[in-house]
Design a protein around this motif. Structure first.
Motif, PDB file in Angstrom:
ATOM      1  N   LEU A 104      33.110  41.035  41.004  1.00  0.00           N
ATOM      2  CA  LEU A 104      33.942  42.219  41.184  1.00  0.00           C
ATOM      3  C   LEU A 104      33.109  43.400  41.678  1.00  0.00           C
ATOM      4  O   LEU A 104      33.508  44.106  42.605  1.00  0.00           O
ATOM      5  N   ASN A 105      31.949  43.621  41.061  1.00  0.00           N
ATOM      6  CA  ASN A 105      31.086  44.722  41.498  1.00  0.00           C
ATOM      7  C   ASN A 105      30.715  44.571  42.976  1.00  0.00           C
ATOM      8  O   ASN A 105      30.761  45.543  43.745  1.00  0.00           O
ATOM      9  N   LEU A 151      33.827  45.153  45.328  1.00  0.00           N
ATOM     10  CA  LEU A 151      34.194  46.565  45.401  1.00  0.00           C
ATOM     11  C   LEU A 151      33.165  47.352  46.212  1.00  0.00           C
ATOM     12  O   LEU A 151      33.521  48.275  46.967  1.00  0.00           O
ATOM     13  N   THR A 162      32.178  51.121  40.463  1.00  0.00           N
ATOM     14  CA  THR A 162      31.162  50.296  39.799  1.00  0.00           C
ATOM     15  C   THR A 162      31.283  50.437  38.285  1.00  0.00           C
ATOM     16  O   THR A 162      31.248  49.444  37.540  1.00  0.00           O
ATOM     17  N   ALA A 203      34.401  48.584  37.132  1.00  0.00           N
ATOM     18  CA  ALA A 203      34.179  47.136  37.104  1.00  0.00           C
ATOM     19  C   ALA A 203      33.385  46.739  35.864  1.00  0.00           C
ATOM     20  O   ALA A 203      33.700  45.748  35.196  1.00  0.00           O
ATOM     21  N   ASN A 204      32.376  47.543  35.532  1.00  0.00           N
ATOM     22  CA  ASN A 204      31.576  47.257  34.338  1.00  0.00           C
ATOM     23  C   ASN A 204      32.410  47.361  33.070  1.00  0.00           C
ATOM     24  O   ASN A 204      32.281  46.553  32.146  1.00  0.00           O
ATOM     25  N   HIS A 222      34.650  44.399  32.554  1.00  0.00           N
ATOM     26  CA  HIS A 222      33.866  43.277  32.023  1.00  0.00           C
ATOM     27  C   HIS A 222      33.667  43.440  30.520  1.00  0.00           C
ATOM     28  O   HIS A 222      33.811  42.485  29.743  1.00  0.00           O
ATOM     29  N   ALA A 240      38.105  41.458  43.640  1.00  0.00           N
ATOM     30  CA  ALA A 240      38.781  42.687  44.047  1.00  0.00           C
ATOM     31  C   ALA A 240      40.296  42.516  44.089  1.00  0.00           C
ATOM     32  O   ALA A 240      41.041  43.455  43.826  1.00  0.00           O
ATOM     33  N   TRP A 243      41.516  51.492  45.418  1.00  0.00           N
ATOM     34  CA  TRP A 243      41.190  50.063  45.328  1.00  0.00           C
ATOM     35  C   TRP A 243      42.453  49.228  45.558  1.00  0.00           C
ATOM     36  O   TRP A 243      42.442  48.289  46.377  1.00  0.00           O
TER      37      TRP A 243
END
Length: 288
Positions: A4-5, A8, A31, A34-35, A38, A47, A82
């Motif tokens: 994902l990171n 993106l 970023t 995304a973290n 997780h 994405a 996004w």
């Protein structure tokens, strides 16, 4: 780097929208998002994996962290960017109100709660409108609910029952009867309505609504949704023992772990009593 990171980052690098600093800031925000996804347990995302549940989880986490509404809204802008880039615009609601995100201006400003004073109430000539207003204040009812309610049927002893046909979204609910004031208002409503509703016999809902609007305007009563805010804020104090942030109480991020637990349970109770399905919406009434 997680998938994902990486994906993106590629989306951001291929975009030429905005200045360099805008693009760099967007990449940093995504970023971090995304973290956080997780950390929230959403693994192996790409994405194009973005779904409404991910947005809801993020907003809930941000509200619980006590983030400034402006910060949350900036992050929501990144989420919408996004979603647009992967052609999934409908995944993120258009309005931040959908998620219960407070307005930026709410920080430090006066509460939206409104008090129904006796002198203003005396200016209301229609007894049905006057009683509906008292029910709004006593039970945190919406305007439509307070007009359509059948008081005698609704009185279930220790709680007030609301039919799905009266409520927003068709969600039946109950509101506890806890005070002498509530009991007195309900008794007056039952005497006035008899076995019917607070729409007099011979009138349609829309006709009674117009009378309500005209008489409240003539009495100088406005922003009457604020009666629900006042109800929510009083319930918060009753349930926690301290005022909510919008009533001058402490913000959530200053509470102890035990106090935060009590705060969350109070907000859940208030959300149910107001007829909302999302806990976050209580932030609009009580603050964060």
């Amino acid at each position: 780097m997680q998938d994902l990171n990486y994906q993106l980052k590629i989306l951001c690098r291929h975009s030429r929208e905005g200045s360099y600093s805008t693009r760099a800031g967007r990449e940093r925000q995504l970023t971090a998002i995304a973290n956080q996804l997780h950390q929230l347990g959403y693994r192996k995302m790409g994405a194009r994996s973005l779904k409404p549940k991910h947005v809801e989880a993020l907003v809930q986490a941000w509200l619980q962290q006590g983030l400034n509404p402006g910060t949350i809204k900036n992050r929501m802008s990144c989420l919408r960017w996004w979603a647009e880039k992967v052609n999934k615009q409908n995944v993120v609601a258009r309005s931040n109100d959908h998620y219960g995100i407070p307005d930026r201006k709410l920080i430090g400003e006066a509460s939206k709660a409104r008090e129904l004073t006796a002198d203003k109430l005396e200016l209301i000539k229609d007894p049905y409108v006057r009683t509906s207003l008292r029910l709004q204040a006593a039970f945190g009812l919406r305007r439509e609910e307070a007009l359509k309610i059948q008081p005698r049927w609704s009185d279930q002893g220790d709680y007030l029952q609301l039919k799905s046909s009266w409520t927003k979204g068709g969600r039946a609910r109950s509101v506890p009867i806890l005070t002498d004031t509530q009991r007195a208002v309900l008794a007056d409503a039952k005497r006035l309505a008899g076995s019917g509703s607070l729409i007099p016999r011979g009138r349609l809902y829309i006709q009674q609504l117009r009378i309500y609007e005209r008489q409240t305007a003539n009495a100088g009563l406005s922003k009457l949704h604020g009666l629900r805010h006042a109800y929510a804020q009083q319930r918060y104090q009753d349930l926690t023992g301290w005022p909510c942030p919008h009533a001058g109480g402490p913000s959530r991020n200053t509470l102890s772990a035990a106090e935060r637990d009590k705060d969350e349970r109070a907000r859940l109770t208030i959300s149910q009593e107001l007829g909302h399905t999302r806990l976050q919406i209580v932030a609009v009434y009580c603050g964060i």
